[in-house]
Scaffold this active site. Structure first.
Site, short mmCIF file in Angstrom:
data_model
loop_
_atom_site.label_atom_id
_atom_site.label_comp_id
_atom_site.label_asym_id
_atom_site.label_seq_id
_atom_site.Cartn_x
_atom_site.Cartn_y
_atom_site.Cartn_z
N TYR A 180 0.81 -1.22 0.00
CA TYR A 180 0.00 0.00 0.00
C TYR A 180 0.84 1.27 0.00
O TYR A 180 0.30 2.37 0.02
CB TYR A 180 -0.96 0.01 1.20
CG TYR A 180 -2.24 -0.76 0.95
CD1 TYR A 180 -2.32 -1.71 -0.04
CD2 TYR A 180 -3.36 -0.52 1.72
CE1 TYR A 180 -3.48 -2.42 -0.26
CE2 TYR A 180 -4.53 -1.23 1.51
CZ TYR A 180 -4.59 -2.18 0.52
OH TYR A 180 -5.75 -2.87 0.32
N LYS A 182 2.99 -13.73 6.03
CA LYS A 182 3.17 -14.75 5.00
C LYS A 182 4.67 -14.89 4.75
O LYS A 182 5.15 -14.79 3.61
CB LYS A 182 2.46 -14.34 3.71
CG LYS A 182 0.97 -14.54 3.73
CD LYS A 182 0.53 -16.00 3.79
CE LYS A 182 0.66 -16.69 2.48
NZ LYS A 182 0.26 -18.13 2.56
N ASP A 208 -3.50 -16.58 5.58
CA ASP A 208 -4.59 -17.39 5.02
C ASP A 208 -5.22 -18.28 6.09
O ASP A 208 -6.43 -18.43 6.16
CB ASP A 208 -4.12 -18.21 3.81
CG ASP A 208 -2.74 -18.81 3.97
OD1 ASP A 208 -2.09 -18.56 5.00
OD2 ASP A 208 -2.32 -19.55 3.08
N ASP A 254 -5.81 -4.35 6.15
CA ASP A 254 -6.98 -3.79 5.49
C ASP A 254 -8.02 -4.89 5.27
O ASP A 254 -9.21 -4.73 5.55
CB ASP A 254 -6.54 -3.17 4.16
CG ASP A 254 -7.63 -2.33 3.51
OD1 ASP A 254 -8.53 -1.87 4.24
OD2 ASP A 254 -7.59 -2.15 2.30
#
Ligand code: NAI
Length: 332
Positions: free
Chosen positions: A124, A171, A204, A228
């Site tokens: 972002y 991740k 995830d 987000d």
């Protein structure tokens, strides 16, 4: 003592929910002196820029702001003003409490999560370019300086607010360097807080577990993009975008805003739910030390929800923005 606060009405439903929120805040804490400034599409039409310098100057002067949602054109047009404000004021922490509210129909009870999202870097950061036609690169920025101050803020907040468990959401199996840096720094900082249990979870897997049962989770600390996405999932867990508040905080300034956007589909109809922004204003009151006023707002919102007589459409009722706001003010 008087407090100055910048008020950015925003786009779409923004002016409707900010007006409602100002009425609630004025009823509980008349010492706030609002300074209205335009940003977003409204400012673009008037001044030719979506983020006039006067907006930033006002927040720098007042140190706190209440902001309605701002429309961001998709795929073209001006860059996100929300991102611009966060960058210009160095609001490096996004703080989003997600908790179960009375009488709001959801799949799970007793949800009480706080999401910390790093607000300045990651994908972002918006650094994109097209080196050759048809090939676009988006850079995921990660620096130890940004991670350190953000993670430290989150742990200090947990200490101050008696939170006992943090999940670092990452991740690092795929993004070994950038999320690896996050984990390395966060583990080091976590060791200063042995009374807070620190766990690590892949993004995830977290999504799946939140959908199945969010109740074991307490505080989630993560990057800009993941944060987000998790914020909207979190909103869905406790009744939707109309009820979830938020804050963007830095060392000097803080901007309080709902998680939801400008909701063009219902803008101008007077039916938007103002609770998310009203609860964001309660966070602002808490932030400036008006704890009792913040608690009164929070209680009034809960009573109105519990009674269920004046609920907006998103909560299964038929009340207008004005009716639910009147009901909240009556309960203060
Ligand atoms: P959105 O949050 O505006 O709307 C999603 C859905 O939720 C719509 O069906 C809307 O009617 C409903 N909704 C949202 N807030 C509500 C409320 N207070 N009461 C009742 N229903 C509500 O998300 P969307 O449609 O993806 O984005 C619209 C615009 O808002 C875009 O330009 C986007 O960039 C911007 N946006 C701005 C944000 C901000 O300023 N912080 C945050 C998210 C989106």
């Amino acid at each position: 003592m008087e407090y100055g606060a910048t008020l950015i009405p925003g786009d779409g439903i923004g002016p409707e929910v900010t007006e409602a929120t100002v009425r609630v805040v004025d009823a509980v804490c008349p010492r706030i002196r609002w300074e209205r400034v335009d940003a977003g599409a409204a400012a673009f039409d008037k001044y030719g820029t979506p983020l006039p310098e006067a907006v930033l100057e006002s927040v720098r002067k007042n140190r706190i702001a209440l902001k309605g949602p701002l429309t961001t054109p998709v795929g073209h047009g001006f860059a996100s003003v929300n991102v611009g404000i966060r960058k210009a004021l160095d609001l490096y922490v996004s703080l989003r409490p997600v908790d179960t509210l009375p009488a709001v129909r959801t799949h799970h009870d007793n949800v009480d999560l706080v999401i910390f999202r790093e607000n300045t870097e990651g994908l972002y950061a918006g650094i994109e370019h097209e080196p050759v036609p048809g090939v676009v690169e988006s850079l995921r920025i990660a620096t130890s300086a940004a991670w350190s101050r953000f993670v430290r803020f989150a742990y200090e907040w947990c200490r101050y607010n008696g939170r006992r468990q943090v999940h670092l959401v990452h991740k690092a199996n795929i993004m070994k360097l950038s999320d690896g840096l996050f984990l390395e720094i966060a583990r080091e900082i976590a060791s200063d807080y042995p009374y807070i249990a620190t766990k690590e979870i892949m993004t995830d897997q977290l999504f799946m577990e939140l959908v199945l049962d969010p109740t074991p989770f307490d505080v989630l600390v993560t990057d800009n993009l993941f944060g987000d996405l998790i914020s909207d999932l979190g909103a869905g867990l406790v009744g939707g975008l109309g009820v979830v508040p938020g804050a963007n905080v830095g060392d000097k300034y803080a901007v309080f805003e709902a998680v939801h956007g400008s909701a063009p589909d219902i803008a101008g109809k007077g039916v938007a739910n103002p609770i998310a922004l009203i609860r964001s204003a309660a966070m602002m009151l808490d932030h400036i030390g008006e704890r009792a006023a913040a608690a009164r707002v929070d209680r009034a919102v809960r009573v109105v929800l519990e009674k269920g007589e004046h609920l907006t459409g998103d909560l299964g009722g038929r009340a207008t923005t004005r009716e639910i706001t009147d009901a909240i003010i009556a309960e203060l």
